[in-house]
Design a protein around this motif. Structure first.
Motif, PDB file in Angstrom:
ATOM      1  N   ALA A 526       0.778  -1.154   0.148  1.00  0.00           N
ATOM      2  CA  ALA A 526      -0.062  -0.113  -0.043  1.00  0.00           C
ATOM      3  C   ALA A 526       0.734   1.318   0.006  1.00  0.00           C
ATOM      4  CB  ALA A 526      -0.945   0.030   1.174  1.00  0.00           C
ATOM      5  N   GLU A 527       0.963   1.989  -1.213  1.00  0.00           N
ATOM      6  CA  GLU A 527       2.091   3.031  -1.415  1.00  0.00           C
ATOM      7  C   GLU A 527       1.387   4.213  -1.753  1.00  0.00           C
ATOM      8  OE1 GLU A 527       5.740   0.655  -3.539  1.00  0.00           O
ATOM      9  OE2 GLU A 527       3.572   0.555  -4.452  1.00  0.00           O
ATOM     10  N   GLY A 528      -0.058   4.342  -2.057  1.00  0.00           N
ATOM     11  CA  GLY A 528      -0.279   5.750  -2.624  1.00  0.00           C
ATOM     12  C   GLY A 528       0.079   5.960  -3.922  1.00  0.00           C
ATOM     13  N   GLY A 529      -0.448   7.119  -4.476  1.00  0.00           N
ATOM     14  CA  GLY A 529      -0.056   7.278  -5.889  1.00  0.00           C
ATOM     15  C   GLY A 529       1.543   7.700  -5.956  1.00  0.00           C
ATOM     16  N   GLU A 530       2.210   7.021  -7.096  1.00  0.00           N
ATOM     17  CA  GLU A 530       3.494   7.074  -7.452  1.00  0.00           C
ATOM     18  C   GLU A 530       3.746   7.666  -8.794  1.00  0.00           C
ATOM     19  OE1 GLU A 530       6.013   4.122  -4.702  1.00  0.00           O
ATOM     20  OE2 GLU A 530       4.468   3.457  -5.846  1.00  0.00           O
ATOM     21  N   TYR A 531       4.884   8.422  -9.026  1.00  0.00           N
ATOM     22  CA  TYR A 531       4.852   8.700 -10.561  1.00  0.00           C
ATOM     23  C   TYR A 531       6.271   8.407 -11.101  1.00  0.00           C
ATOM     24  CZ  TYR A 531       7.036  13.318  -9.239  1.00  0.00           C
ATOM     25  OH  TYR A 531       7.731  13.976  -8.821  1.00  0.00           O
ATOM     26  N   PHE A 532       6.464   8.315 -12.404  1.00  0.00           N
ATOM     27  CA  PHE A 532       7.894   8.331 -13.088  1.00  0.00           C
ATOM     28  C   PHE A 532       7.639   9.226 -14.363  1.00  0.00           C
ATOM     29  CE2 PHE A 532       5.615   4.798 -14.851  1.00  0.00           C
ATOM     30  CZ  PHE A 532       5.843   4.825 -16.150  1.00  0.00           C
ATOM     31  N   THR A 533       8.631   9.394 -15.127  1.00  0.00           N
ATOM     32  CA  THR A 533       8.457  10.512 -16.015  1.00  0.00           C
ATOM     33  C   THR A 533       9.119   9.982 -17.405  1.00  0.00           C
ATOM     34  OG1 THR A 533       8.979  12.329 -14.590  1.00  0.00           O
ATOM     35  CG2 THR A 533       9.289  12.618 -17.046  1.00  0.00           C
ATOM     36  N   LEU A 534       8.336  10.203 -18.526  1.00  0.00           N
ATOM     37  CA  LEU A 534       8.780   9.984 -19.851  1.00  0.00           C
ATOM     38  C   LEU A 534       9.509  11.004 -20.505  1.00  0.00           C
ATOM     39  CD1 LEU A 534       9.418   7.649 -22.203  1.00  0.00           C
ATOM     40  CD2 LEU A 534       6.779   8.797 -22.849  1.00  0.00           C
ATOM     41  N   VAL A 535      10.717  10.997 -21.101  1.00  0.00           N
ATOM     42  CA  VAL A 535      11.418  12.030 -21.442  1.00  0.00           C
ATOM     43  C   VAL A 535      11.661  11.760 -23.025  1.00  0.00           C
ATOM     44  CG1 VAL A 535      13.352  13.690 -21.588  1.00  0.00           C
ATOM     45  CG2 VAL A 535      12.192  12.670 -19.448  1.00  0.00           C
ATOM     46  N   LEU A 536      11.328  12.726 -24.061  1.00  0.00           N
ATOM     47  CA  LEU A 536      11.967  12.905 -25.300  1.00  0.00           C
ATOM     48  C   LEU A 536      12.955  13.320 -25.446  1.00  0.00           C
ATOM     49  CD1 LEU A 536       8.442  13.439 -27.177  1.00  0.00           C
ATOM     50  CD2 LEU A 536       9.246  11.150 -26.326  1.00  0.00           C
ATOM     51  N   SER A 537      13.862  13.114 -26.574  1.00  0.00           N
ATOM     52  CA  SER A 537      15.230  13.570 -26.633  1.00  0.00           C
ATOM     53  C   SER A 537      15.768  13.522 -28.284  1.00  0.00           C
ATOM     54  CB  SER A 537      16.071  13.267 -25.619  1.00  0.00           C
ATOM     55  OG  SER A 537      16.388  11.932 -25.983  1.00  0.00           O
ATOM     56  N   ASN A 538      16.774  13.991 -28.744  1.00  0.00           N
ATOM     57  CA  ASN A 538      17.413  13.710 -29.896  1.00  0.00           C
ATOM     58  C   ASN A 538      16.453  13.788 -31.064  1.00  0.00           C
ATOM     59  OD1 ASN A 538      19.790  13.563 -28.443  1.00  0.00           O
ATOM     60  ND2 ASN A 538      19.444  11.482 -27.709  1.00  0.00           N
ATOM     61  N   PRO A 539      15.526  14.510 -31.392  1.00  0.00           N
ATOM     62  CA  PRO A 539      14.718  14.565 -32.752  1.00  0.00           C
ATOM     63  C   PRO A 539      15.633  14.390 -33.935  1.00  0.00           C
ATOM     64  CG  PRO A 539      14.806  16.750 -31.668  1.00  0.00           C
ATOM     65  CD  PRO A 539      15.571  15.872 -30.783  1.00  0.00           C
ATOM     66  N   VAL A 540      15.309  13.704 -34.994  1.00  0.00           N
ATOM     67  CA  VAL A 540      15.957  13.628 -36.158  1.00  0.00           C
ATOM     68  C   VAL A 540      14.896  14.004 -37.298  1.00  0.00           C
ATOM     69  CG1 VAL A 540      17.212  12.340 -37.850  1.00  0.00           C
ATOM     70  CG2 VAL A 540      17.438  11.958 -35.575  1.00  0.00           C
ATOM     71  N   GLY A 541      15.156  15.050 -38.127  1.00  0.00           N
ATOM     72  CA  GLY A 541      14.257  15.526 -39.173  1.00  0.00           C
ATOM     73  C   GLY A 541      13.103  16.382 -38.624  1.00  0.00           C
ATOM     74  N   VAL A 542      12.974  16.696 -37.332  1.00  0.00           N
ATOM     75  CA  VAL A 542      11.961  17.316 -36.793  1.00  0.00           C
ATOM     76  C   VAL A 542      12.338  17.958 -35.389  1.00  0.00           C
ATOM     77  CG1 VAL A 542      11.546  15.294 -35.370  1.00  0.00           C
ATOM     78  CG2 VAL A 542       9.357  16.731 -36.146  1.00  0.00           C
ATOM     79  N   ALA A 543      11.400  18.971 -35.081  1.00  0.00           N
ATOM     80  CA  ALA A 543      11.862  19.593 -33.575  1.00  0.00           C
ATOM     81  C   ALA A 543      10.912  18.776 -32.489  1.00  0.00           C
ATOM     82  CB  ALA A 543      11.190  20.989 -33.572  1.00  0.00           C
ATOM     83  N   LEU A 544      11.247  18.957 -31.014  1.00  0.00           N
ATOM     84  CA  LEU A 544      10.837  18.163 -30.283  1.00  0.00           C
ATOM     85  C   LEU A 544       9.152  18.468 -30.079  1.00  0.00           C
ATOM     86  CD1 LEU A 544      13.342  17.957 -27.331  1.00  0.00           C
ATOM     87  CD2 LEU A 544      12.161  16.092 -28.651  1.00  0.00           C
ATOM     88  N   GLY A 545       8.826  19.892 -29.984  1.00  0.00           N
ATOM     89  CA  GLY A 545       7.431  20.263 -29.819  1.00  0.00           C
ATOM     90  C   GLY A 545       7.362  20.176 -28.109  1.00  0.00           C
TER      91      GLY A 545
END
Length: 579
Positions: A526-545
Motif C-alpha cells: 500500500a504505497e499511494g500514488g507514485e509517478y515516473f517521467t517519460l522524456v523525449l530527446s534527440n529528434p531527427v528531421g523534426v523539432a521536439l515540440g
C-alpha cells in the motif's frame, strides 16, 4: 535554287487554272538528296544585293508548301486560307547550324538578319496550318497573323534555334541581350517571335528560345508571344529552354496579352526579361506574362493558369509570373488578391479567400471569391514570384473556404503561391467567369514539423499492466522522422513499480502519430500514488515540440488495515519521519 530578282514568285490566280489553288510544293518529292533536312534550299537574294528577300506570295487557297529551305530574307505570305505550310527552314544555313544573314551588302541589310517568316496579313488569311517549321533571325516576326486572320493553327514550330532545336555554346546558358544597333557576329540572334491578332487561333507546342535582334537602347526587346483578339488559345508552348534542356532564355517579355476570351495554360516560360523600359523593373510591367489591355464588360475574360514560370538566377529576369498593366486594366483587377493558405500539413492544404486590398483614399478592393477555382504553385524562397511547378487545384465554397491535396509534399526550401479564377460573372470586378487573378505576392510556407507528446500527464491503474503514451506529429507529415525516449524514476521506481523503457520512436512518411507501451508492475504494498517521467530527446528531421515530457502516475490498488503502517525506504537518500 536561285530566285532571280526579276522573277515574280507567286501562286496567283492568273497563273493557276483552278482559282482555289491546290498546288503542292514539296521538296521531299525530289529524288536523291538528304533525308533529315530540306533537299532544296531557295536563295531569295541574288548576288548579295543590298535589296534582298523575294517573298513567296500565296494568293490562293488549299495549297501545300513543305520541306523547303529559305535563304536570303524571303518570306511566305498567305493572303488566303486553308493552306498548309510545314517543315520548312527559314533563315538557317544549308547545314542547319545557325543563322544565315539575308545580306551583308550594307549595314542595314545585316541588321535585318534573315528577315524571313510566315505572314498571314489580312482577313482572308483563315484556317491555315503553320506546323513544324524552323525559323531563325526573323527581324519582323517569325510567324505573324494580322488584320483579322481567324481559326489558324500554329503548331510545333521551332523559333530562334538551330535546326536541331538547340542554342549552341557559349550562348546556351544565357543569351547575351546587349542592345547594339549593328549586327555583332559574336552574339546569338534568334530573331522575333509570334504575333496573333485575329480570332479563334490556336498556338500550341511551339518552342521559342534565344530571341534577340539588333536594336537601339530605346527599343523594346522582341516579345516572344503577342496575343490579341478574341478566343485565341495558347497552350503547351516552351519559351526559353531548348531541346537539349539548356535555359538560354529570350531577350524580351514572355507573353503580352490583349483582347478577351483568351486561354493561356500549361506553358513553360524560362528566363524572360522585362520587355519594356528598364525603369519598369519591380513594377507590374516586370512580369513574364502581362495583360496590357482587357476588353471591358460582363462575359469578358482572360484565363491564364497552370503555367510554369522559372526566372531565378539573374536580376534581369522578371519579378512576377502574371500581372496587369496600368491603365489598360482597371485597378479592381490589378489589385485583386487571390486566395490565401491557412494551413499546410504534408500534402493537405486548407485556405480561404484573400485579404481585401486597401488603397489610398481609402479605397477597398474586395477579395471575396465565392465558389472560385484555386490554383497552387510551388516556388522557392528567393523572393522572386515564380511558378516552378503546378501542384493542385480546388474549388472554394460560397464563403471562399477550400481544401486541396498537393501532388507531392513541399521540400524544406519551397512554399506555395496561389491564384484564383472566377467561376461566375461579376465575381472579380465586372468581368466574366474564367477571369484569373495575379499570383499571390505572399509565399505560404509549411509550419515546421514537431513531435510533441499528446499529453503532459497520464494516470494508470496499478492493475492495468501497461500504459500507452502517444507522440503526435504536427506541421508537415512528409518524410521519415524519429525521436529518442527514456523513462526516469521519481517516486515510482523501475524494477518494482514499472519496467524501464528507452529507445527510438520512428514515424514513416505520412504518419502523424505513434504510441509506445510501458509495462506497469502490480505489487502488494500500500504505497499511494507514485509517478515516473517519460522524456523525449534527440529528434531527427523534426523539432521536439511541447510537451516533451510526461508525468505518469501509478494509482495504487492496495490500502493499509486500520492501526497498521507499511513503511518502505525507496533509496539511499530517503528517510521516514513518524508523526
Amino acid at each position: 535554287m536561285q530566285i532571280d530578282e526579276s522573277y515574280e514568285w507567286e501562286l496567283k490566280r492568273r497563273y493557276i487554272t483552278d482559282v482555289s489553288g491546290q498546288v503542292t510544293i514539296d521538296g521531299n518529292t525530289q529524288p536523291g538528296g538528304r533525308a533529315n533536312a530540306p533537299k532544296i534550299m531557295v536563295n531569295t537574294n541574288r548576288d548579295n544585293l543590298p535589296t534582298f528577300g523575294v517573298s513567296l506570295e500565296v494568293r490562293t487557297s488549299n495549297n501545300v508548301i513543305r520541306n523547303l529551305g529559305f535563304i536570303g530574307g524571303g518570306q511566305i505570305i498567305l493572303y488566303e486560307g486553308n493552306n498548309l505550310v510545314e517543315n520548312n527552314w527559314m533563315g538557317l544555313k544549308a547545314n542547319g547550324s545557325g543563322l544565315s544573314l539575308a545580306s551583308t551588302a550594307s549595314t542595314q541589310a545585316a541588321r535585318s538578319l534573315a528577315r524571313g517568316g510566315i505572314i498571314l496579313p489580312n482577313e482572308d488569311s483563315d484556317n491555315n496550318i503553320i506546323r513544324g517549321n524552323r525559323i531563325i533571325g526573323a527581324f519582323e516576326r517569325a510567324i505573324r497573323i494580322t488584320s483579322g486572320g481567324d481559326n489558324n493553327l500554329i503548331e510545333a514550330n521551332y523559333i530562334g534555334m538551330d535546326s536541331q532545336g538547340h542554342v549552341p555554346a557559349p550562348h546556351d546558358t544565357g543569351v547575351n541581350c546587349a542592345r547594339e544597333l549593328d549586327y555583332n557576329a559574336s552574339l546569338w540572334y534568334g530573331g522575333r517571335g509570334i504575333q496573333v491578332t485575329g480570332d479563334n487561333n490556336t498556338v500550341t507546342n511551339n518552342r521559342l528560345v534565344g530571341l534577340h535582334v539588333p536594336q537601339s537602347t530605346n527599343d523594346t526587346p522582341p516579345i516572344t508571344m503577342e496575343i490579341a483578339g478574341v478566343g485565341n488559345t495558347v497552350t503547351l508552348n516552351v519559351i526559353g529552354r531548348d531541346l537539349a534542356g539548356k535555359d538560354a532564355g529570350v531577350c524580351g517579355q514572355g507573353m503580352l496579352l490583349q483582347g478577351t476570351e483568351l486561354l493561356v495554360e500549361n506553358n513553360l516560360i524560362v528566363h524572360t526579361r522585362n520587355g519594356f523600359d528598364p525603369g519598369d523593373d519591380g513594377t507590374d510591367f516586370d512580369s513574364a506574362i502581362l495583360t496590357q489591355s482587357f476588353a471591358a464588360g460582363s462575359g469578358r475574360w482572360i484565363t491564364v493558369r497552370k503555367n510554369m514560370v522559372i526566372d531565378a538566377g539573374a536580376a534581369t529576369h522578371p519579378d512576377h509570373v502574371y500581372r496587369f498593366a496600368s491603365p489598360g486594366v482597371p485597378v479592381e483587377l490589378r489589385k485583386f488578391n487571390p486566395a490565401k493558405v491557412s494551413g499546410i500539413n504534408g500534402t493537405s492544404v486548407t485556405g480561404t479567400q484573400g485579404d481585401d486590398a486597401v488603397l489610398p483614399g481609402p479605397t477597398t478592393i474586395s477579395a471575396a471569391c465565392p465558389n472560385c477555382r484555386i490554383y497552387l504553385y510551388a516556388d522557392d524562397l528567393d523572393g522572386r514570384i515564380e511558378a516552378k511547378e503546378f501542384l493542385s487545384e480546388a474549388t472554394a465554397d460560397a464563403s471562399g473556404n477550400w481544401t486541396a491535396t498537393l501532388s507531392r509534399s513541399l521540400t524544406a526550401d519551397e512554399g506555395l503561391r496561389t491564384q484564383s479564377m472566377a467561376m461566375a460573372n461579376g465575381v472579380i470586378h465586372f468581368y466574366g467567369a474564367g477571369t484569373t487573378s495575379k499570383l499571390s505576392d505572399y509565399l505560404y510556407t509549411e509550419s515546421p514539423a514537431e513531435l510533441p507528446l499528446a499529453q503532459a500527464n497520464y494516470d494508470v491503474d496499478e492493475t492495468a499492466g501497461s500504459v500507452s503514451v502517444t507522440v503526435n506529429r504536427s506541421g508537415s507529415s512528409a518524410g521519415q522522422v524519429s525521436v529518442g525516449y527514456a523513462t526516469v524514476d521519481n517516486t515510482a521506481m523501475s524494477g518494482s513499480d514499472y519496467v524501464s523503457s528507452s529507445g527510438t520512436l520512428t514515424l514513416q512518411n505520412g504518419e502523424t502519430s505513434k504510441s509506445l507501451n510501458i509495462s506497469i508492475d502490480d505489487d502488494a504494498k500500500a504505497e499511494g500514488g507514485e509517478y515516473f517521467t517519460l522524456v523525449l530527446s534527440n529528434p531527427v528531421g523534426v523539432a521536439l515540440g511541447s510537451p516533451s515530457q510526461a508525468q505518469i502516475t501509478i494509482i495504487d490498488d492496495e490500502s493499509c488495515p486500520p492501526g497498521t503502517t507499511d513503511l518502505e525506504v525507496k533509496g539511499p537518500d530517503s528517510y521516514v519521519t513518524r508523526v
